[in-house]
Structure formats: structure tokens, C-alpha cells
Design a protein around this motif. Structure first.
Motif, PDB file in Angstrom:
ATOM      1  N   VAL A 172       0.764  -1.399   0.046  1.00 41.22           N
ATOM      2  CA  VAL A 172       0.063  -0.119   0.154  1.00 41.22           C
ATOM      3  C   VAL A 172       1.021   1.293  -0.242  1.00 41.22           C
ATOM      4  O   VAL A 172       0.485   2.142  -0.864  1.00 41.22           O
ATOM      5  CB  VAL A 172      -0.945   0.035   1.309  1.00 41.22           C
ATOM      6  N   ARG A 202       0.391  -3.993   4.341  1.00 45.32           N
ATOM      7  CA  ARG A 202      -0.310  -4.947   3.838  1.00 45.32           C
ATOM      8  C   ARG A 202      -0.250  -4.463   2.103  1.00 45.32           C
ATOM      9  O   ARG A 202       0.351  -3.519   1.684  1.00 45.32           O
ATOM     10  CB  ARG A 202      -2.016  -4.549   4.133  1.00 45.32           C
ATOM     11  N   GLN A 203      -0.598  -5.440   1.193  1.00 45.36           N
ATOM     12  CA  GLN A 203      -0.707  -5.398  -0.093  1.00 45.36           C
ATOM     13  C   GLN A 203      -2.092  -5.234  -0.919  1.00 45.36           C
ATOM     14  O   GLN A 203      -3.010  -5.690  -0.303  1.00 45.36           O
ATOM     15  CB  GLN A 203       0.017  -6.601  -0.891  1.00 45.36           C
ATOM     16  N   ILE A 204      -2.047  -4.921  -1.694  1.00 44.92           N
ATOM     17  CA  ILE A 204      -3.301  -4.552  -2.503  1.00 44.92           C
ATOM     18  C   ILE A 204      -3.312  -5.142  -4.133  1.00 44.92           C
ATOM     19  O   ILE A 204      -1.879  -4.870  -4.606  1.00 44.92           O
ATOM     20  CB  ILE A 204      -3.960  -3.083  -2.592  1.00 44.92           C
ATOM     21  N   SER A 205      -4.444  -5.491  -4.580  1.00 47.86           N
ATOM     22  CA  SER A 205      -4.217  -5.888  -6.164  1.00 47.86           C
ATOM     23  C   SER A 205      -5.564  -5.264  -6.728  1.00 47.86           C
ATOM     24  O   SER A 205      -6.692  -5.125  -6.224  1.00 47.86           O
ATOM     25  CB  SER A 205      -4.311  -7.586  -6.280  1.00 47.86           C
ATOM     26  N   LEU A 265     -10.549  -1.457  -2.345  1.00 45.06           N
ATOM     27  CA  LEU A 265      -9.453  -2.413  -2.185  1.00 45.06           C
ATOM     28  C   LEU A 265      -8.767  -2.976  -0.985  1.00 45.06           C
ATOM     29  O   LEU A 265      -7.949  -3.749  -0.862  1.00 45.06           O
ATOM     30  CB  LEU A 265      -8.349  -1.772  -3.016  1.00 45.06           C
ATOM     31  N   THR A 266      -8.877  -1.927   0.286  1.00 45.14           N
ATOM     32  CA  THR A 266      -8.154  -2.341   1.503  1.00 45.14           C
ATOM     33  C   THR A 266      -9.339  -2.666   2.287  1.00 45.14           C
ATOM     34  O   THR A 266      -9.023  -2.763   3.432  1.00 45.14           O
ATOM     35  CB  THR A 266      -7.506  -0.898   2.015  1.00 45.14           C
ATOM     36  N   ASP A 267     -10.588  -3.146   1.797  1.00 43.56           N
ATOM     37  CA  ASP A 267     -11.548  -3.431   2.534  1.00 43.56           C
ATOM     38  C   ASP A 267     -11.962  -2.668   3.629  1.00 43.56           C
ATOM     39  O   ASP A 267     -12.335  -2.769   4.711  1.00 43.56           O
ATOM     40  CB  ASP A 267     -11.405  -5.104   3.286  1.00 43.56           C
TER      41      ASP A 267
END
Length: 324
Positions: free
Chosen positions: A260, A283-286, A305-307
């Protein structure tokens, strides 16, 4: 006496073999005598070189002789057999490399380095002297020469760029960025080198070699990506899809398991915004974003994307604070 083409070709082949034996010290006295005879015959049969005066031809012979002796490890003294070998080398190579020699011995034209920049959110396309094309991404800096010589080299100072390189056998193309060198012959590939982010080199077509200090970090082919940590230059190689590599060229920002923090830094190059993160986000996002979206829409997509675990709050004048 004019030698027939077939006989001339045969003599050239045999002379090449005998020269090899002579340089290895394996030629018999009879073979040395035969070599001397053939060299004399070829020298007498040599056609004049178009466009070169006697002084130029002699200088070329000396250059060829110097290379032959250096490769063979012989001393600088010029013995009769060496004079004949130099003459024969000039006969065999004069026509083939005459134009090369004249080109490389004319007064060299000084290279002027030019610079191309893009602003935040801006993209540009550059056509190089060899017909290669470079698409420069947002907030990027590229340096390139006004003309190429025997090598083709450009420097991506910062930002990202997509390269579509025209093939030119014997004239390799390379891109330097940070302390890395990306070498290609003819291919299309992408480099991302924004400050404070992972370095990325991705290949769409062809093959590239990524080097640092003469050491190969990776050989990449189509749909492969190399990620390099700027802090310690550790790296990893991944398989990706072509849209992931050149998505921004089609006005898409692609996040493929991207941290992120890197995603936020990337967005700062495409939009006039600054993100202020209160606590480090691990954290990572796609996903992907259309560059034509407004910043308000981008914020909404980021939250999705990060809920919705990130709280993004406007702070005025294009600034946003982010908390978890």
C-alpha cells in the motif's frame, strides 16, 4: 593475373586455416613457405579500394596488423612473414571493413545529452534517432543523446518508461537507472524507478539482461518482472501478465500485490496529491485504476481495495491523511 571467384574463395579459406596454424606455432616450414606464396599472390591480385588513398590504405593495414599481433600475443617487431600477413589481411578485409574504418576514423561528432521531463499526471512519447520509441510516464526524467554511435544508451533518472526498441544487430541498447543497467538487442520492456519505491523491470516482448556492477541479476523474457529493493539490492523475479507491465501506457494504474505504501507513492506521481500516513501500513493490494478517474473516485477505490480498513481524510490543498 586475375583469380577466378571460386579459386579466390578457396585460397581465402586455406589461408585462414594456415594463419591459424601459424599463430598457434604449428605450421611446418613447408606450410610457411606456401603461406608466403599465397599471400604474395593475393596481394598482387587485390583490387584498389574505392575512395581510399594510399596513405589511408597503409594506415588501415597497420591497424589490422596491430589487431592480429595483439590477438596472437606476438611482439611488436615486424618480421617479413608478418608484413605479408598484414598485407593479405588488408586485401581480404579492405573492401568489407573499408567503410567501417573510414566511419570510425573520421572526426567524431560530439554527443550532446538531452533531457525529457514530464509533470505530475503527464505522459510523453519520444522517438529516438534509431527509430526506437520511449513512452515516459508521469513525473519522470529521461536523459538521451542527440545521436548514437556504436552503442545506444539512455538514462532513466527517475519515474517510469516503456521502451519499444528497434533491432540493430551489433549495436546493443542499454538503459541505466539507479546503479542498474538493462541491456537489450530488440525488445519492448518497462522500467519503474520512482524514488522510495521498488525498482521494477518488466518485459513485454524479447529478452533483457539486468546487471549491477557487472554482475547479472536476472535474464528476463516476455511477461517476467524483476523487483529490486533499493536499500540492499535484494531482488525477486516474478511472472506477470502483459497488462501489468505496460498498463499505464493504456491509462491504467495496475497494483499486482503491491504494498500500500508503494501504491500511495505511485499515485502521487499521477495526481497532484500528497498522502500523509500516520502509521506504517503493512499490507498489499491488487487491482487497477483508470487514470481518468477523479481523485475522489480514486480514494473510494482505494478504500474498497483495502476492505475499508484505511481511513482516508481530506486535509486541504490536495493533502490527505491516512490512518488504520
Amino acid at each position: 593475373m586475375q583469380l577466378s571467384h571460386k579459386r579466390h574463395t578457396l585460397i581465402r579459406s586455406k589461408i585462414n586455416a594456415l594463419i591459424g596454424k601459424y599463430l598457434d606455432g604449428k605450421a611446418t616450414p613447408e606450410e610457411e613457405q606456401l603461406l608466403t606464396h599465397w599471400l604474395d599472390a593475393l596481394a598482387e591480385d587485390a583490387p584498389p579500394a574505392t575512395g581510399q588513398d594510399p596513405r589511408s590504405r597503409e594506415q588501415l593495414r597497420r591497424s589490422i596488423l596491430k589487431v592480429i599481433k595483439q590477438r596472437a600475443g606476438h611482439p611488436a617487431t615486424m618480421y617479413p612473414i608478418w608484413k605479408k600477413m598484414a598485407a593479405a589481411a588488408a586485401v581480404l578485409l579492405l573492401v568489407g571493413i573499408g567503410s567501417w574504418w573510414m566511419m570510425n576514423h573520421r572526426p567524431s561528432q560530439k554527443i550532446a545529452w538531452l533531457e525529457l521531463r514530464t509533470a505530475i499526471g503527464e505522459k510523453k512519447m519520444l522517438l529516438l534517432p534509431d527509430s526506437s520509441r520511449i513512452w515516459l510516464g508521469a513525473n519522470a526524467v529521461l536523459k538521451y543523446p542527440d545521436h548514437f554511435t556504436d552503442t545506444r544508451q539512455v538514462q532513466l533518472v527517475s519515474g517510469e518508461a516503456f521502451f519499444d526498441i528497434a533491432p540493430a544487430p551489433g549495436q546493443p541498447f542499454s538503459v541505466t537507472t539507479d546503479s542498474l543497467q538493462v541491456q537489450v538487442l530488440g525488445t519492448s520492456f518497462h522500467i519503474r524507478a520512482y524514488p522510495r519505491q521498488l525498482l521494477e523491470i518488466g518485459v513485454s516482448t524479447g529478452k533483457v539482461s539486468v546487471n549491477k556492477g557487472g554482475q547479472v541479476m536476472g535474464i528476463l523474457t516476455a511477461n517476467q518482472l524483476l523487483q529490486v529493493n533499493r536499500n540492499n539490492y535484494t531482488f525477486s523475479q516474478l511472472s506477470v501478465s502483459s497488462p501489468d507491465i505496460n498498463g499505464w501506457k493504456q491509462d491504467k494504474i495496475v497494483f499486482d500485490n503491491m504494498p500500500v505504501m508503494d501504491a500511495l507513492l505511485l499515485l502521487e506521481n499521477y495526481y497532484p496529491v500528497k498522502f500523509h500516513v500516520k502509521r506504517a501500513i503493512d499490507r498489499q493490494i491488487s487491482g487497477s485504476l483508470n487514470m481518468h478517474l477523479t481523485i475522489a473516485q480514486i480514494i473510494n477505490v482505494l478504500e474498497d481495495l483495502t476492505d475499508h480498513q484505511l481511513k482516508i481524510t481530506p486535509a486541504g490543498a490536495g493533502n490527505y491523511t491516512i490512518d488504520q
